[in-house]
Write a protein that holds these residues in place. Structure first.
Motif, short mmCIF file in Angstrom:
data_model
loop_
_atom_site.label_atom_id
_atom_site.label_comp_id
_atom_site.label_asym_id
_atom_site.label_seq_id
_atom_site.Cartn_x
_atom_site.Cartn_y
_atom_site.Cartn_z
N UNK A 64 0.83 -1.22 0.00
CA UNK A 64 0.00 0.00 0.00
C UNK A 64 0.86 1.26 0.00
N UNK A 115 1.98 1.51 -3.71
CA UNK A 115 0.95 1.95 -4.67
C UNK A 115 0.36 3.31 -4.31
N UNK A 116 1.02 4.02 -3.43
CA UNK A 116 0.69 5.41 -3.04
C UNK A 116 -0.58 5.55 -2.20
N UNK A 117 -1.03 4.45 -1.61
CA UNK A 117 -2.22 4.56 -0.75
C UNK A 117 -1.85 4.94 0.68
N UNK A 118 -0.62 4.66 1.05
CA UNK A 118 -0.17 4.96 2.41
C UNK A 118 1.14 5.74 2.36
N UNK A 149 -3.06 -2.21 -9.85
CA UNK A 149 -3.22 -2.70 -8.47
C UNK A 149 -4.51 -3.49 -8.32
N UNK A 183 -9.68 -6.43 -0.93
CA UNK A 183 -11.15 -6.34 -0.87
C UNK A 183 -11.69 -6.30 -2.28
N UNK A 215 -16.13 -7.06 -3.96
CA UNK A 215 -17.24 -6.12 -4.09
C UNK A 215 -16.78 -4.83 -4.77
N UNK A 216 -15.53 -4.83 -5.22
CA UNK A 216 -14.97 -3.55 -5.65
C UNK A 216 -15.16 -3.24 -7.13
N UNK A 236 -18.77 -2.31 -10.01
CA UNK A 236 -20.20 -1.94 -10.01
C UNK A 236 -21.06 -3.17 -10.25
N UNK A 270 -13.55 1.30 -16.12
CA UNK A 270 -12.28 1.50 -15.40
C UNK A 270 -11.14 1.83 -16.39
N UNK A 307 -8.63 -6.13 -14.36
CA UNK A 307 -8.66 -4.66 -14.22
C UNK A 307 -7.27 -4.10 -13.88
N UNK A 365 -16.83 -1.07 -0.07
CA UNK A 365 -16.61 -2.16 -1.02
C UNK A 365 -15.13 -2.39 -1.32
N UNK A 366 -14.31 -1.44 -0.93
CA UNK A 366 -12.88 -1.58 -1.20
C UNK A 366 -12.48 -1.01 -2.55
N UNK A 367 -13.46 -0.51 -3.29
CA UNK A 367 -13.15 0.01 -4.63
C UNK A 367 -12.27 1.25 -4.54
N UNK A 416 -8.57 0.86 -5.42
CA UNK A 416 -8.22 0.88 -6.84
C UNK A 416 -8.31 2.30 -7.37
N UNK A 442 -5.50 4.58 -6.64
CA UNK A 442 -4.19 4.30 -7.25
C UNK A 442 -4.19 4.72 -8.73
N UNK A 450 -5.61 10.45 4.91
CA UNK A 450 -5.86 9.08 4.48
C UNK A 450 -4.55 8.34 4.25
N UNK A 451 -3.57 9.05 3.70
CA UNK A 451 -2.29 8.40 3.43
C UNK A 451 -1.50 8.13 4.70
N UNK A 452 -1.75 8.95 5.72
CA UNK A 452 -1.05 8.73 6.99
C UNK A 452 -1.63 7.54 7.74
#
Lengths: 316, 272
Positions: free
Chosen positions: A50, A53-56, A83, A87, A90-91, A93, A105, A153, B95-97, B100, B103, B264-266
């Protein structure tokens, strides 16, 4: 050429009890490599992914992907990565079909022209035998099928680096093998670097060029799966086909010179020892004296053994 | 240029996605449109309870029915604008979307605004029947020029309200349970923006609060151009205020979304 470089990456989740999820991890992944992140649950694999992939944001340390700093050049990093997170079921539509989801997407979020996106959807889906599912609603798919959509995806825009967090967790063995085989070929043909986290040792043996083992936030090993087994399993293994030994037999076997530990696993009793070939007659003698009969063999250490070795901090 | 292409692409595809979903379930779509029209009819009964002479003195019209129907037509957008961004992000989180999405290489602010704008387009389907009822009721004062200016004021005020919704979405992600806060703002907008009650008859303090709501002047201008009502301030000034509100709220929304992303990133999206 190094595609991914991590330099002393650490991550602390601050709170009443600050948790160090990642502790000074340094590693590099070459371009075109199929790289696996292994480790027990909660080891820090997903946290590392994470961050990449720049989420954290890392608490300290640096990381680069394709030469871009994941913290200061996150937009550039996002352009070259794909990525698929954990989860995944469900991710997407629910009320759109697989084809509509992937088109949305690919075109809206990844900027691929509609025509090319449609062709790529067809190509990838047919390569992994998923073309018959393209016009089904996402909600109507099984867990494994949804997972497959999420993997498609992640690669639909032909990224330079693709991160897959437990990509085969809901897949049946046949689909999992087909997806793995496709990913391996696809990565080779297009020079894509693929990083995956997994608990599936078969997957590691089949596709990973190199692996990193993370335990309690620390990097415990990097190298090939063969090196992983060699480094981890210093001992040899004698397997007895019984789920449990009587206490007296176990006691006497542990007294045999060279036997260091006995582990019960999957209806098999495993004796960790040195020089298995030479002590095997002594093992058989102890069993005969105890009146205990069961098939015995010298076993090849598996990746699971190596996994267990590293999880236990270097003890079999 | 790339950013403009990106925002239009996300917006266009989000409209495409919403319309596919909407038109796929035809019974639901039909009843949504019927309900929207019924709301307008219901207002005919509601309006009987009001003293039309007060409306004549303060707003310059006695056509309370049209006045309130235009207010109702705004309602179909108000919910989306205020709550759309928030519910979209909540849904993507659950949903975890969102993992994605976040990113992918585009501005978070543009992504949220594009999606809410797409929802607003979808809701136009429910806005139009009510709006058309309003136009029919105001047929004696309606001109083509007036209709165009009225619609422009609607678009600007909805755009400003969307920014308000983006700020609200950030609050939702930060504080998780804000349903009561939403209900509070919803009530404030309905009561103090002139949606149902002319702002001119409210006490001075409440009027000041009403002036700060993005839809107040949009609705006032719409009624002015379509029904010929008196405006609260000079129409030119109302246009300027509307544009300032839009610019200011856009700026605040951008800052709030940037702040949200840093947080959010922290902490991780699921832990903020």
């Amino acid at each position: 050429m190094k595609e991914i470089v991590c330099d002393r990456l650490s991550k602390d989740y601050k709170g009443k009890n600050t948790i160090r999820a990642l502790d000074s991890v340094s590693l590099s992944v070459s371009k075109g490599e199929f790289f696996g992140f292994l480790g027990p649950n909660g080891a820090g694999k997903t946290t590392l992914v994470r961050i990449l992939v720049t989420l954290l944001k890392a608490s300290s340390g640096y990381a680069w992907i394709g030469g871009y700093d994941v913290d200061r050049e996150e937009e550039k990093v996002r352009e070259i990565i794909g990525y698929a997170g954990q989860d995944s079921e469900r991710s997407a539509y629910f009320r759109l079909t697989v084809r509509e989801n992937l088109l949305y997407f690919a075109h809206a979020l990844r900027g691929i022209p509609r025509g090319i996106a449609k062709e790529r959807i067809e190509y990838i889906a047919s390569a992994i035998g998923f073309d018959s599912k393209l016009d089904r609603h996402f909600i109507a798919l099984s867990g494994g099928e949804k997972q497959t959509v999420i993997v498609i995806r992640a690669i639909i825009h032909n990224p330079e680096v693709c991160f897959l967090d437990e990509p085969s967790k809901s897949l049946d063995p046949v689909t999992a093998r087909r997806v793995r085989s496709f990913l391996k070929d696809y990565a080779r043909e297009n020079g894509i670097t693929i990083c995956l986290t997994t608990h599936n040792m078969l997957e590691v043996e089949e596709v990973c060029d190199r692996i990193a083992f993370i335990n309690r936030g620390k990097l415990a090993f990097t190298g090939t799966p063969i090196e992983f087994k060699k480094q981890a399993v210093m001992k040899e293994i004698i397997e007895i086909s019984t789920s449990r030994l009587e206490d007296s037999v176990e006691y006497r076997l542990l007294k045999v010179h060279g036997v260091s530990n006995i582990v019960y696993h999957n209806n098999v009793t495993r004796l960790y020892c040195e020089d298995a070939f030479n002590i095997l007659p002594e093992i058989l003698r102890v069993m005969k004296e105890a009146g205990f009969k069961a098939p015995v063999r010298i076993a090849e250490p598996s990746l699971e053994d190596a996994f267990a070795f590293f999880v236990n901090g270097g003890r079999e | 240029m790339e950013s403009v292409t990106s925002i239009s692409r996300i917006f266009y595809m989000a409209v495409w996605r919403n319309l596919i979903t909407l038109t796929r379930y035809k019974v639901n779509l039909l009843f949504s449109i019927i309900t929207s029209a019924l709301w307008a009819s219901g207002m005919l009964l509601f309006s009987l309870a009001f003293d039309s002479s007060i409306l004549g003195r303060t707003v310059g019209t006695t056509n309370y029915v049209a006045f309130i129907v235009f207010g109702v037509s705004f309602q179909s957008w108000q919910g989306t604008a205020l709550w759309g961004a928030s519910s979209m992000l909540q849904s993507e989180l659950s949903t975890g979307q969102i993992d994605y999405t976040f990113t992918c290489p585009f501005s978070r602010y543009r992504y949220i605004v594009s999606n809410v704008a797409a929802l607003a387009i979808q809701d136009s389907i429910f806005f139009l029947p009510t709006f058309c009822v309003g136009l029919w009721l105001a047929i004696t004062t309606l001109t083509f020029h007036g209709l165009l200016l009225g619609l422009l004021s609607v678009i600007l005020s909805v755009a400003a309200l969307v920014q308000f919704g983006v700020i609200f979405a950030a609050l939702t992600l930060r504080y998780r349970q804000v349903t009561a806060v939403f209900s509070f703002f919803n009530f404030i907008i309905q009561m103090l923006s002139g949606m149902f009650i002319p702002i001119q008859i409210l006490p001075a303090l409440l009027q000041i609060i009403g002036f700060s709501i993005p839809v107040t002047f949009g609705m006032d201008l719409l009624r002015h151009y379509v029904m010929g009502t008196l405006t609260i301030f000079d129409p030119i000034n109302e246009w300027i205020i509307l544009l300032i509100q839009l610019a200011l709220l856009s700026l605040i929304a951008k800052i709030v979304v940037s702040y949200l992303e840093v947080k959010a990133k922290e902490k991780g999206l699921h832990y903020i």
